[in-house]
Design a protein around this motif. Structure first.
Motif, PDB file in Angstrom:
ATOM      1  N   THR A 162       0.829  -1.205   0.000  1.00 40.24           N
ATOM      2  CA  THR A 162       0.000   0.000   0.000  1.00 40.24           C
ATOM      3  C   THR A 162       0.863   1.254   0.000  1.00 40.24           C
ATOM      4  OG1 THR A 162      -1.781  -1.146   1.178  1.00 40.24           O
ATOM      5  CG2 THR A 162      -1.781   1.261   1.259  1.00 40.24           C
ATOM      6  N   LEU A 163       1.895   1.268   0.845  1.00 43.32           N
ATOM      7  CA  LEU A 163       2.793   2.420   0.891  1.00 43.32           C
ATOM      8  C   LEU A 163       3.499   2.622  -0.445  1.00 43.32           C
ATOM      9  CD1 LEU A 163       4.360   1.954   4.443  1.00 43.32           C
ATOM     10  CD2 LEU A 163       2.891   3.834   3.705  1.00 43.32           C
ATOM     11  N   ARG A 164       3.852   1.534  -1.085  1.00 43.59           N
ATOM     12  CA  ARG A 164       4.536   1.635  -2.380  1.00 43.59           C
ATOM     13  C   ARG A 164       3.649   2.343  -3.398  1.00 43.59           C
ATOM     14  NH1 ARG A 164       5.538  -3.404  -2.884  1.00 43.59           N
ATOM     15  NH2 ARG A 164       7.583  -3.418  -1.919  1.00 43.59           N
ATOM     16  N   MET A 166       1.141   4.419  -2.586  1.00 41.53           N
ATOM     17  CA  MET A 166       0.949   5.802  -2.137  1.00 41.53           C
ATOM     18  C   MET A 166       2.045   6.703  -2.683  1.00 41.53           C
ATOM     19  SD  MET A 166      -0.224   5.180   1.830  1.00 41.53           S
ATOM     20  CE  MET A 166      -0.117   6.914   2.269  1.00 41.53           C
ATOM     21  N   ASP A 167       3.227   6.136  -2.903  1.00 44.52           N
ATOM     22  CA  ASP A 167       4.338   6.920  -3.455  1.00 44.52           C
ATOM     23  C   ASP A 167       4.016   7.432  -4.854  1.00 44.52           C
ATOM     24  OD1 ASP A 167       7.214   7.788  -3.580  1.00 44.52           O
ATOM     25  OD2 ASP A 167       7.252   6.290  -5.173  1.00 44.52           O
ATOM     26  N   LEU A 170       2.006  10.793  -3.617  1.00 45.57           N
ATOM     27  CA  LEU A 170       2.516  11.705  -2.592  1.00 45.57           C
ATOM     28  C   LEU A 170       3.994  11.972  -2.799  1.00 45.57           C
ATOM     29  CD1 LEU A 170       0.825  10.207   0.604  1.00 45.57           C
ATOM     30  CD2 LEU A 170       0.057  12.167  -0.756  1.00 45.57           C
ATOM     31  N   ASP A 174       5.952  13.904   2.381  1.00 49.18           N
ATOM     32  CA  ASP A 174       4.670  13.463   2.944  1.00 49.18           C
ATOM     33  C   ASP A 174       4.714  12.018   3.409  1.00 49.18           C
ATOM     34  OD1 ASP A 174       3.330  15.888   2.488  1.00 49.18           O
ATOM     35  OD2 ASP A 174       2.905  15.343   0.412  1.00 49.18           O
ATOM     36  N   LEU A 175       5.651  11.245   2.885  1.00 49.45           N
ATOM     37  CA  LEU A 175       5.613   9.795   3.097  1.00 49.45           C
ATOM     38  C   LEU A 175       6.793   9.261   3.896  1.00 49.45           C
ATOM     39  CD1 LEU A 175       3.596   7.614   2.172  1.00 49.45           C
ATOM     40  CD2 LEU A 175       5.014   7.255   0.144  1.00 49.45           C
ATOM     41  N   GLN A 178       6.347   7.627   7.458  1.00 49.05           N
ATOM     42  CA  GLN A 178       5.573   6.385   7.466  1.00 49.05           C
ATOM     43  C   GLN A 178       6.403   5.206   6.963  1.00 49.05           C
ATOM     44  OE1 GLN A 178       1.734   7.169   5.908  1.00 49.05           O
ATOM     45  NE2 GLN A 178       0.855   5.226   6.573  1.00 49.05           N
ATOM     46  N   VAL A 179       7.115   5.387   5.848  1.00 45.40           N
ATOM     47  CA  VAL A 179       7.869   4.255   5.300  1.00 45.40           C
ATOM     48  C   VAL A 179       9.056   3.909   6.199  1.00 45.40           C
ATOM     49  CG1 VAL A 179       7.146   4.660   2.924  1.00 45.40           C
ATOM     50  CG2 VAL A 179       9.230   5.757   3.753  1.00 45.40           C
ATOM     51  N   VAL A 217      11.990   7.133  -1.409  1.00 47.22           N
ATOM     52  CA  VAL A 217      11.204   8.231  -0.850  1.00 47.22           C
ATOM     53  C   VAL A 217      12.123   9.288  -0.228  1.00 47.22           C
ATOM     54  CG1 VAL A 217       9.542   8.812   0.968  1.00 47.22           C
ATOM     55  CG2 VAL A 217       9.141   6.831  -0.508  1.00 47.22           C
ATOM     56  N   SER A 412       8.009  17.341  -3.458  1.00 47.75           N
ATOM     57  CA  SER A 412       9.106  16.573  -4.044  1.00 47.75           C
ATOM     58  C   SER A 412      10.307  17.478  -4.262  1.00 47.75           C
ATOM     59  CB  SER A 412       8.670  15.949  -5.373  1.00 47.75           C
ATOM     60  OG  SER A 412       9.782  15.399  -6.053  1.00 47.75           O
TER      61      SER A 412
END
Length: 446
Positions: A162-164, A166-167, A170, A174-175, A178-179, A217, A412
């Motif tokens: 899921t995080l992958r 989201m990248d 976002l 922002d990430l 979390q990662v 990230v 970014s």
């Protein structure tokens, strides 16, 4: 534990053995004959070559049999007796796992994550060499702490996937928290939980996947030292898991980052090592991704012929891909021919070949979903740069405006730097209204 001196002397053994043309068992036989013993074998030589053990009683026999100059043994002296500077706590040595992966090795992963300094340039070639010749360790069963089973592994993998994704939407800032938190949680499980060897390997594979994501990230957020450390953790974890593909993913990611941030020659070493070392174990799309990165590093280093050859290998890999051949790892979900075409366009742009770059980038960018704002902004920034090389100031300015519009709300660092670069290149063209509009928009954003 791998030390710098033992590793350097191990490289000397390895190089001389290959020059002569002996295998490890053949060298062991020669050493046993000279020493009148039977205790040397290929496994012991492997430990010497990777710096995991320093030869002691065997040293004079090694020097004689391999015809190594006696002064090379100075590499094995304690650091206080040598002129090389000791590593500081900000820059600890980057090694690969010991023969057994256990709790202290998990502590090593955490120490790598917590280190504040960059990966020093003189460790890059050592890391690439060690990865190419090393073998995965055994994993010690952990018998204390929370029991880790299939359900928890599935849960962690789902969150990572899921995080992958989201990248895609976002920016790095922002990430990143979390990662990084997910990676630390996985390493803590390796350190504290109870698990079988099979489960331990699955946890290490997850850590390697998460480390690659953290590296990507963090680089997007402009946290390059943190990204370097994450990638080295990923190489370490993948090696411990015995997963050469994930090792190549992280090693290639580190090389791509170094090539993009001022160390192109180190980038070439790592990306080519990743491509060569992972190729026998990688599927077609994995090979395409790794050779894409090798092409980028080569072009940044000014090696046009080498970059073109790597792009050819990318095409070969895509041609060999069979969509129905079987299940592929989730971290390949974004790899496709269109992404490689973008890389082609970027390579030719970097090499100032706009007649090649512009048609490729114009064709492929039109197929992209603008919901992926960061990636589309980055790709259009390369098109704008290629148009500038072609002398098309109005078109380049129009593309730069699109980049600025797409970047609104995207945290970014990579996009921000690309806009700054394009504005700098448009500054000499203020007599062109479109260029003045770009410069006005950039000033408004500051």
């Amino acid at each position: 534990m791998v030390t710098a001196g033992a590793f350097e002397f191990g490289q000397t053994i390895w190089n001389r053995r290959l020059e002569i043309g002996w295998s490890r068992p053949e060298l062991a036989e020669k050493l046993n004959t000279r020493a009148g013993l039977t205790t040397c074998d290929g496994a012991l030589i492997y430990k010497w070559e990777t710096g995991r053990h320093a030869p002691k009683a065997w040293l004079p026999h090694i020097l004689h049999v391999l015809k190594i100059p006696a002064d090379a043994a100075a590499l094995l002296r304690p650091p206080t007796a040598r002129t090389a500077p000791a590593h500081t706590c900000e820059n600890p040595p980057i090694g690969l796992p010991e023969a057994v992966f256990d709790r202290p090795q998990a502590d090593t992963l955490l120490a790598m994550l917590d280190a504040s300094g960059p990966v020093e340039p003189d460790t890059v070639r050592q890391l690439a060499h060690a990865w190419l010749i090393s073998e995965p360790p055994q994993i010690l069963h952990q018998r204390a702490g929370r029991r880790v089973g299939d359900s928890l592994i599935t849960e962690v993998r789902t969150r990572t996937n899921t995080l992958r994704r989201m990248d895609d939407y976002l920016g790095g800032l922002d990430l990143i928290a979390q990662v990084t938190g997910e990676l630390r949680a996985t390493v803590h499980l390796l350190r504290e939980a109870s698990y079988t060897e099979q489960t331990g390997r699955r946890l290490l594979e997850l850590a390697a996947e998460q480390a690659q994501l953290v590296g990507w990230v963090a680089a997007d957020a402009g946290l390059n030292q943190q990204a370097q450390r994450a990638y080295t953790v990923g190489v370490h974890a993948a090696e411990a898991a015995g997963h050469r593909g994930l090792g190549g993913l992280n090693l290639g990611g580190l090389g791509y980052l170094l090539a993009s941030t001022g160390s192109p020659e180190n980038g070439v070493v790592l990306t080519r090592s990743a491509a060569v070392g992972a190729a026998p174990y990688a599927g077609a799309r994995e090979r395409a991704m790794i050779w894409d990165r090798a092409a980028w590093a080569a072009c940044v280093a000014g090696r046009e012929r080498e970059a073109a050859a790597a792009l050819g290998r990318v095409e070969d890999a895509h041609d060999a891909h069979q969509p129905d051949a079987g299940e592929e790892p989730d971290w390949l979900y974004w790899v496709c021919r269109a992404e490689s075409l973008v890389m082609q366009g970027r390579v030719w742009t970097e090499l100032h070949r706009p007649l090649r770059a512009v048609p490729i980038l114009q064709a492929v960018i039109g197929t992209y979903d603008h919901e992926h704002a960061r990636e589309t902004a980055l790709y259009r920034s390369w098109l704008a740069a290629a148009l500038l090389d072609a002398g098309e100031i109005e078109e380049a300015s129009a593309e730069t405006i699109r980049v600025i519009d797409l970047s609104a709300g995207v945290t970014s660092d990579r996009v921000a730097k690309r806009i700054t670069m394009l504005a700098g290149r448009l500054t000499p063209h203020t007599h062109v209204p479109a260029a003045r509009e770009v410069l006005d928009r950039v000033r408004e954003q500051r």
